[in-house]
Structure formats: C-alpha cells, structure tokens
Scaffold this motif. Structure first.
Motif, PDB file in Angstrom:
ATOM      1  N   LYS A 136       0.793  -1.218   0.020  1.00 58.27           N
ATOM      2  CA  LYS A 136       0.050   0.083  -0.091  1.00 58.27           C
ATOM      3  C   LYS A 136       0.896   1.264  -0.115  1.00 58.27           C
ATOM      4  O   LYS A 136       0.624   2.232  -0.673  1.00 58.27           O
ATOM      5  N   LEU A 137       1.953   1.187   0.733  1.00 53.27           N
ATOM      6  CA  LEU A 137       2.667   2.524   0.890  1.00 53.27           C
ATOM      7  C   LEU A 137       3.459   2.669  -0.611  1.00 53.27           C
ATOM      8  O   LEU A 137       3.592   3.809  -1.147  1.00 53.27           O
ATOM      9  N   TYR A 138       3.714   1.547  -1.028  1.00 56.84           N
ATOM     10  CA  TYR A 138       4.626   1.603  -2.700  1.00 56.84           C
ATOM     11  C   TYR A 138       3.372   1.991  -3.611  1.00 56.84           C
ATOM     12  O   TYR A 138       3.669   3.009  -4.658  1.00 56.84           O
ATOM     13  N   PHE A 186      11.382   5.943   5.521  1.00 62.84           N
ATOM     14  CA  PHE A 186      12.055   6.379   4.359  1.00 62.84           C
ATOM     15  C   PHE A 186      10.796   7.579   3.659  1.00 62.84           C
ATOM     16  O   PHE A 186      10.859   8.637   3.198  1.00 62.84           O
ATOM     17  N   TYR A 187       9.705   6.996   3.582  1.00 64.28           N
ATOM     18  CA  TYR A 187       8.621   7.750   3.053  1.00 64.28           C
ATOM     19  C   TYR A 187       8.087   8.886   3.628  1.00 64.28           C
ATOM     20  O   TYR A 187       8.167   9.982   3.012  1.00 64.28           O
ATOM     21  N   ILE A 188       8.280   8.871   5.086  1.00 64.28           N
ATOM     22  CA  ILE A 188       8.045  10.248   5.842  1.00 64.28           C
ATOM     23  C   ILE A 188       8.846  11.212   5.659  1.00 64.28           C
ATOM     24  O   ILE A 188       8.736  12.440   5.272  1.00 64.28           O
ATOM     25  N   ILE A 189      10.262  10.708   5.740  1.00 67.74           N
ATOM     26  CA  ILE A 189      11.450  11.584   5.346  1.00 67.74           C
ATOM     27  C   ILE A 189      11.295  12.249   4.007  1.00 67.74           C
ATOM     28  O   ILE A 189      11.606  13.396   3.915  1.00 67.74           O
ATOM     29  N   LYS A 243       2.443  17.844  -9.920  1.00 65.86           N
ATOM     30  CA  LYS A 243       3.161  18.610  -9.028  1.00 65.86           C
ATOM     31  C   LYS A 243       3.572  17.452  -7.819  1.00 65.86           C
ATOM     32  O   LYS A 243       4.511  18.086  -6.749  1.00 65.86           O
ATOM     33  N   ILE A 244       3.159  16.385  -7.554  1.00 72.29           N
ATOM     34  CA  ILE A 244       3.424  15.528  -6.510  1.00 72.29           C
ATOM     35  C   ILE A 244       4.533  14.452  -6.994  1.00 72.29           C
ATOM     36  O   ILE A 244       4.418  13.735  -7.901  1.00 72.29           O
ATOM     37  N   PRO A 245       5.815  14.631  -6.209  1.00 73.39           N
ATOM     38  CA  PRO A 245       6.974  13.731  -6.628  1.00 73.39           C
ATOM     39  C   PRO A 245       6.966  12.462  -6.311  1.00 73.39           C
ATOM     40  O   PRO A 245       6.004  11.930  -5.295  1.00 73.39           O
ATOM     41  N   VAL A 246       7.447  11.489  -6.750  1.00 73.63           N
ATOM     42  CA  VAL A 246       7.319  10.166  -6.687  1.00 73.63           C
ATOM     43  C   VAL A 246       8.742   9.583  -6.092  1.00 73.63           C
ATOM     44  O   VAL A 246       9.966  10.094  -6.568  1.00 73.63           O
ATOM     45  N   PHE A 247       8.617   8.764  -4.971  1.00 62.99           N
ATOM     46  CA  PHE A 247       9.786   8.475  -4.280  1.00 62.99           C
ATOM     47  C   PHE A 247       9.489   7.127  -3.680  1.00 62.99           C
ATOM     48  O   PHE A 247       8.344   6.765  -3.649  1.00 62.99           O
TER      49      PHE A 247
END
Length: 816
Positions: A577-579, A716-719, A812-816
C-alpha cells in the motif's frame, strides 16, 4: 511421617479380627502396631503376614503409609510385599526397578507407599478397619527386610495453607483435597527450590488404586511435568464427589524436564539409588476467580474497543460540522465542489479524482505538451462490467507502451507519470486483493480451527497438560477451553479490523459520490484513491485475531505459524500500500503478491520442521533471502522495467561494468539508491544472523524481517515527504504519535515472556506469572489488547498520511 498407635479400646477387637482372618487364610498373621519397625527375614519356605487394625471416626478419611526396606540387591530374588485392604490390593517388590530411556534401569531398596484411604461412611459410630501386609520371597536363602506402618496426620490439604514434604521415585506422595462450600475452582500451586530431579504433579479422582509411580501416573487424571514450578486449575464440576487426590511423582531421569539425556544403553549399570533423587516440594491450593470476574473481563474487553467506535463517530461528526461551516462561509472552491469538502480525515471521504484518470491530460508532467486528445468515457463512478474493464497487466492506450519506458526512466518522476492507466481498471485490479484474501482466510482458517479443536480435545481426554504451553498461573478455563482469557483478549483485532473496514467503506462511498458530481475533464488532484488494499488490510487484521485465538487454544511449537501467518500478510500489504500510493500503475498484482506470501508461509513451515539444527536449510534460506532482496531492489530501482529472465545476469554485469567500473557515475535515482542500499544491508544482516545463530523460533525470525523492512520503508517515505515540502496534517500526526506510543507499550508486554515452547513444558512453566489485569488477564493478554490498537493506528497512518495532497495537482506530486 507421624504415626499413631491403634486405640487401646479396639485392641481386643483387632486381635479377634486377625485370628479370624488367619484361620481363613491358613496362616497366623502377627498383630502389628502402627509406628513400630518390624525386622525379619523371608525365603521360599518362610513368609510373614502382619495385620494392622485401627478405628475410623465418622466422616474422617484415614490414610496409612507403608515403609519397607531390604538390604538385598539381588534382582533375581526380590522381596515381594502385598498389602490387602477391604476393597483393594497393592503390591510391589524390593528392589523396586524403574526403567528410563534406552531401557536403563534404576533400582531402589527403600520404598514407601500411601495406601488408598477408606471412604468416609455415613455411620454415626466409629468403624473398625483392618490391613494385612504379606512379605514373601522365592529366594532359597534368607533375605532381611524392615517394615514400618504409620497413620498420616496431615493427609488432607487445606485452602490457602502451604504444606511442605519430600518425595522420591520410590517414595511418591499424594494428598486429599475437599472443595469448601463457597469455592467452585481452585489453583494448585507447587514450587520447589531445585529444578531437578524432574517430577510430575497429577490430579486424580477419589478412585482406587491411585496411580503414583512413574510408569502409571499418566493413566488417570490431569498431570504436568515440573522442575521448579507447576500450577493446575481444578473445577468443582469435574469431580462429582467434590474432592480429589493431588499426586506427586519423582521421575527416575530428567530428560523429560530438559535435563541431561542418557547417552546410550551401554553405560547402564544396575545400581541402588535409594534417596539420591529426593525433592523438597511445597504445595498451596488457593481459590481461583469467581464467575463474576469472567463477566467483568468480557465487559472490559468489548466496551474498551467499542470506545474506538464511539471516538470515530465523534470525530466524524465534528469534522462534518467543520466542513459544513466552511462550505456555508464560501471558503471552498466551487470548482472542487463536494469532493474537496470530504477530505483530510480518516473517516471522511478523500478528494475525488477527475473521471479522466485513465486519459492523458492536455498537459503532460514535463511541460504542458499535448500528448493526445481525451476521448469521451463513461462517468468515472460507473461500474460497468465490460470486458475492457477486467483486470489486466496490459495498458489500455495504444501509445502508452511506446512511451512508458521513457516516462518511467526520467530522473524526476511525478505522480501523473505513474497514474496514466484507466482508473476503473486499476481500481478493479486492487479490489482483487480484497476478494482473494477473503478466499484465503476461509480456506486457511477452517482447517486451523478443526486442528486446534482436536488439540484441545486431546488435552481434555488424556489430561496431558504438557501438550499446550499456557501460562498456568493465569489460565482461566471456560467450557472445553483451558485458557479462555488468552482467546478473549484477541477480540480487539476483530473489532478494530471491522471498524477499519467501516472507515474505509465510508471513504470509498463518499469518494464515489463526489466523483459523480464532477466534470469528467477536470484535472486530477491528490493521490489516486484505490481502496482494495485497505479492505484487504482490514480483513487481515480481523483474521489475525481469529488465528491468534486459534493458536492460544493450545499454544505449542507445531501451531505457532497460525499466529504469524497473517502478520506476514499484514506487513506485506502495508508495504504494498505504501508503494502503491505513488506508484499506482506499476504495483504488484494480487495474484503475484499472494503467491509471494504463500512462498513465505511455506518457508516458515519448512523452518519449523528443518530449522532447528539443519545447517543446510539455513544456507539455502539465506541465499534465497539475499537473492530475493537483490531482485526486488532491482525492480524498485528501475520502476519495473528491468526484466527478470535468463539474461538478467548478463545485463547485471553490463550495468555494473558501465556504471561502476568504466565510469563511476552518480546514481541516476539517488534517493531510491540510498533506500535500497540501507534495505539490503538490513536484510543481509538478517541473513547472516540467521546463518550464524539459527534461531529456533523461525516464524518470529521471518516476521522480524518483514517488520524491519516495513518500518524502514515507512521512515523513508515520511522523510522524503517532509523533504519534498509536504505537510503532515493533525490527524495523521496524531496517528503517528499514537502508533509509536502504543507500539512501545505493546512491545514491553510482548517481551515479558510467560512461556516458551522452545523449551520443555516443565522449563516453560518456570516463566509462568500471575494475572496483572482484573485478576483475569496476564502480560500476553495486554500485548494482544495493545497490539490490536497499535495495528489500527498504523493502518490509519497509511490511510491519512497523504491527505495534505488532496488539493495538489498530480503533476506536482513527486514520486519516491
């Protein structure tokens, strides 16, 4: 052992009884006196008969103990002792032989046995009892012996009063206990300062003979092996006579309790042990909890988690009032309408997407160049069942295949680059997670329930309480269940899992309504809303409660995997889900995801069977772990564009040569590279740890791998979210803090080990501790309560983490 002489008033009557008995038997029994030591010798032509008479008072249970000893170690001609009572016969030989592992024998010359006591008679006057003790041997020569018969003063145990005594393999002990009028259940607590010799505690009905030797103590009643501590809960309803015997047997060997195991039969020497294996024991019988405590515990469990429902309703109502006030004040943009009014809360709907989710926008994420003209599509909220909407791994736009390799390998990716497929098809794809997990849950849970019912039945029928690893100092039975409190404490997983499903359902419904009100050509905003994985997570949380309850019906080494199987799935679904949040078009399909979970559970089963001491298994598993980590890292780094086939090794060598040797250039995707390097170091560390230490709890080892990877990815996602200047709204911030606090408290109770199936049942009972909550729940039950709340808050974190992006364009939303 205290003795008491026969009353003088009954001496004449006793002598007459002896004479009459002797005349009937053809021999002359010698009158015996309690507490007097008789010494003599017997052979094939000379045997001895002693008669002991005593008077039994009305309503009194009288117990007699016989002590015998013989100096002879000749096993060919043992001395035979036969005790005849009014309703039974008890016999044994001296030396008394016990057999151990590998047919080893242990001989004892001193034997002491308690005779089965006479039952109280309804007569109002005293009654006279008589006992005959026959001593004989087939030896052609004289064998000396000693005989001592005494009456036990402290045969009946009292409630809340400790009693100390000593036992050995050839001198077992048992005592009587009667239920007081106001007590329906008691706990028999037995303690000893020394772990060895290994002993057995048994509870048997008032029936003769009493099974009080190592080879027959398991034939009747309920029993446990013991080192330093044992506890058995006994209910009045199980004994119609409202009384029972507590039997204490010392085993001739210690391997059953985790002690040393005899190496082989070759070292066996017939030797006399006598009192070398004595053990001092203390028994205390205390009343157990009353029925009112069961009711209080059930109310506490259900009302405690119903408060989460009440809290959710209150928060939803407050949020509804706030949104209505903002709408009436005109603070919401008419362009976004009702959809924007239902965002930013876990139990509210999220911002709707435009119905042109599957079409290429008139502006591309790279600068506004028009890629294609959107075609007219059905309304986004419709759920038509045309064949084009079926789940597929193929893109539905003819030109998408030609440019997705270019788009997905850009240095800077935005959400619009990875949300180009038709929304309806992608949504249906993720709903497969929900339907598949329901199917898996049904087919997995039914045989599990059947198996644990069989386990519980075996425990109840055989009385062998070494099968299940309970916390016996806080195991409260109900019906056929031996530890109802451990099952009841799992209700939180089921109730909070269902509450999470309701929250997701409300978001889903409001999202659909909002989408039906929007123009189909409106630009897309926020994270694409696909709820299939959230539904699957809710079902997984409920099933974790069901299977954890099944495991605690009879916790042991063989069925621990039931308690962890859906924990693997919860951790895996959370990572997916996070991915999926920022990679909606390239996430794994439900079939491949559940197939991966099946492989993990299969490895867990193999680990239970082969993971104890087999080095080859750990070598193979560690290799699979490392290779799987590398393969998954490659897929993540190249956004699924790195094919895994027979040519993967050649391509990997070429990439390493060109990027690391020929020209050591900076990685194209630095953030992803940092995450994957740290992730691989963590996983390789787990692999090395497993290979070196080979932990017996293989299921928990795999679960630790999943949890560490999930925490690493979430951090990592929150950072990266904060690094991209995105915000954390109050609700997700509260959920993050609540998750951290509750998880910390839950883990504290989790590590309060109350039992361990990695050890023998007797050693595990040394860790047992009394209840700590309401006199009904132990530390592990509190872990169940807190872990359910922690998982619920964790799910809310994933559900609300990106609510701040509901008003942000996807390009405008980056992907990481």
């Amino acid at each position: 052992m205290a003795g008491r002489a026969a009353p003088a008033a009954g001496a004449l009557l006793g002598a007459l009884l002896w004479a009459a008995a002797g005349a009937g038997l053809g021999d002359n029994p010698a009158p015996g006196a309690f507490g007097h030591v008789y010494r003599g010798a017997v052979n094939i032509s000379a045997e001895r008969v002693y008669a002991f008479a005593y008077r039994s008072e009305p309503g009194q249970v009288d117990a007699v103990r016989v002590y015998v000893n013989s100096s002879s170690e000749n096993l060919q001609y043992p001395v035979l002792f036969v005790v005849r009572q009014q309703k039974g016969v008890l016999s044994w030989q001296v030396p008394l032989i016990f057999r151990g592992l590998y047919q080893r024998t242990y001989n004892y010359q001193e034997v002491s046995r308690t005779l089965c006591p006479t039952e109280p008679t309804p007569e109002t006057r005293p009654s006279n009892q008589i006992i005959f003790v026959d001593v004989a041997s087939m030896a052609p020569f004289n064998i000396a012996y000693e005989l001592l018969v005494t009456r036990l003063e402290n045969f009946q145990l009292e409630t809340n009063k400790a009693f100390n005594f000593t036992a050995s393999p050839s001198q077992p002990q048992y005592f009587l206990y009667k239920f007081p009028q106001d007590v329906d259940s008691v706990i028999i607590n037995v303690v000893s300062d020394a772990a060895y010799p290994c002993s057995v505690v048994s509870v048997q009905d008032i029936v003769c003979p009493v099974y009080d030797l190592d080879h027959n103590v398991e034939f009747n009643g309920v029993y446990q092996s013991m080192t330093k501590q044992a506890a058995i809960t006994v209910q009045r309803k199980d004994f119609p006579g409202e009384q029972f015997f507590v039997v204490f047997v010392i085993k001739p060997e210690d391997y059953a309790c985790g002690g040393s195991v005899p190496s082989s039969i070759h070292g066996n020497v017939n030797r006399t042990w006598n009192l070398q294996r004595t053990k001092n024991l203390q028994v205390t019988i205390v009343p157990s909890i009353k029925k009112s405590v069961y009711v209080q515990a059930m109310f506490f469990s259900f009302l405690g988690f119903l408060s989460f429902y009440l809290g959710s309703v209150i928060v939803a109502f407050v949020h509804y009032i706030r949104v209505r006030r903002k709408a009436s004040a005109g603070r919401l943009s008419p362009e976004h309408g009702a959809g924007m009014m239902t965002s930013s809360h876990p139990i509210s709907a999220s911002t709707p997407e435009g119905s042109s989710y599957g079409a290429i926008d008139e502006f591309s994420s790279s600068g506004g160049h028009q890629l294609s003209s959107p075609e007219r599509r059905p309304p986004a909220g419709s759920d038509t069942d045309s064949s084009v909407e079926e789940e597929s791994d193929f893109d539905t736009m003819p030109e998408i295949e030609s440019d997705k390799n270019i788009i997905r390998t850009k240095v800077f990716l935005f959400l619009s680059d990875l949300s180009r497929k038709d929304r309806r098809i992608v949504s249906k794809k993720y709903k497969i997670y929900f339907w598949n997990i329901i199917t898996i849950a049904v087919f997995y849970a039914l045989p599990v329930i059947q198996l644990v019912i069989t386990y519980q039945t075996v425990v109840n029928v055989t009385g062998n309480q070494d099968i299940c690893y309970y916390n016996f100092l806080c195991a409260h039975p109900l019906g056929v269940l031996s530890a109802f409190n451990n099952i009841l404490s799992n209700v939180g997983h089921m109730m909070l899992g269902f509450l999470f499903l309701l929250i997701v359902l409300r978001r889903d419904i409001l999202h659909r309504r909002a989408m039906e009100m929007k123009d189909i050509y409106t630009l897309d905003y926020g994270i694409p809303k696909h709820f299939g994985l959230f539904y699957a997570m809710g079902i997984a949380l409920m099933m974790e409660g069901v299977l954890s309850a099944c495991y605690h019906v009879c916790p042991n080494y063989s069925n621990f995997q039931f308690d962890t199987s859906f924990m693997y799935m919860i951790a895996g679904l959370c990572m997916l889900k996070l991915y999926q949040t920022r990679h909606p078009d390239i996430n794994a399909s439900a079939y491949s995801a559940y197939a991966s979970f099946a492989v993990v559970i299969s490895l867990a089963v193999l680990g239970v069977v082969f993971g104890k001491n087999d080095v080859w298994f750990w070598v193979i598993f560690s290799m699979i772990h490392v290779l799987a980590s590398l393969a998954l890292s490659t897929q993540i780094y190249y956004m699924g564009r790195f094919k895994i086939d027979v040519g993967i090794f050649r391509r990997a060598v070429m990439v390493l040569y060109t990027d690391c040797i020929q020209q050591c250039s900076r990685p194209m995707y630095m953030d992803r590279m940092v995450l994957l390097i740290v992730g691989n170091l963590v996983n390789w560390s787990f692999a090395i740890f497993g290979l070196v230490y080979r932990p017996r709890d293989f299921a928990s080892y795999i679960l630790g791998i999943f949890i560490c990877n999930l925490l690493l990815y979430l951090a990592f996602y929150i950072i990266m979210k904060l690094r991209s200047s995105e915000k954390l709204l109050p609700i997700p911030m509260f959920c993050i803090v609540a998750t951290a606090v509750v998880w910390a408290a839950a883990l504290y109770f989790f590590f309060q080990t109350l039992s361990s199936w990695e050890e023998t049942p007797a050693e595990s009972r040394e860790k047992n501790r009394p209840c700590i909550l309401l006199g009904f729940f132990d530390d592990h039950d509190v872990w169940h309560f807190l872990s359910a709340a922690a998982l619920f808050f964790s799910f809310l974190v994933l559900l609300t983490l990106d609510d701040d992006l509901d008003t942000v364009r996807r390009d405008k939303i980056p992907v990481f």
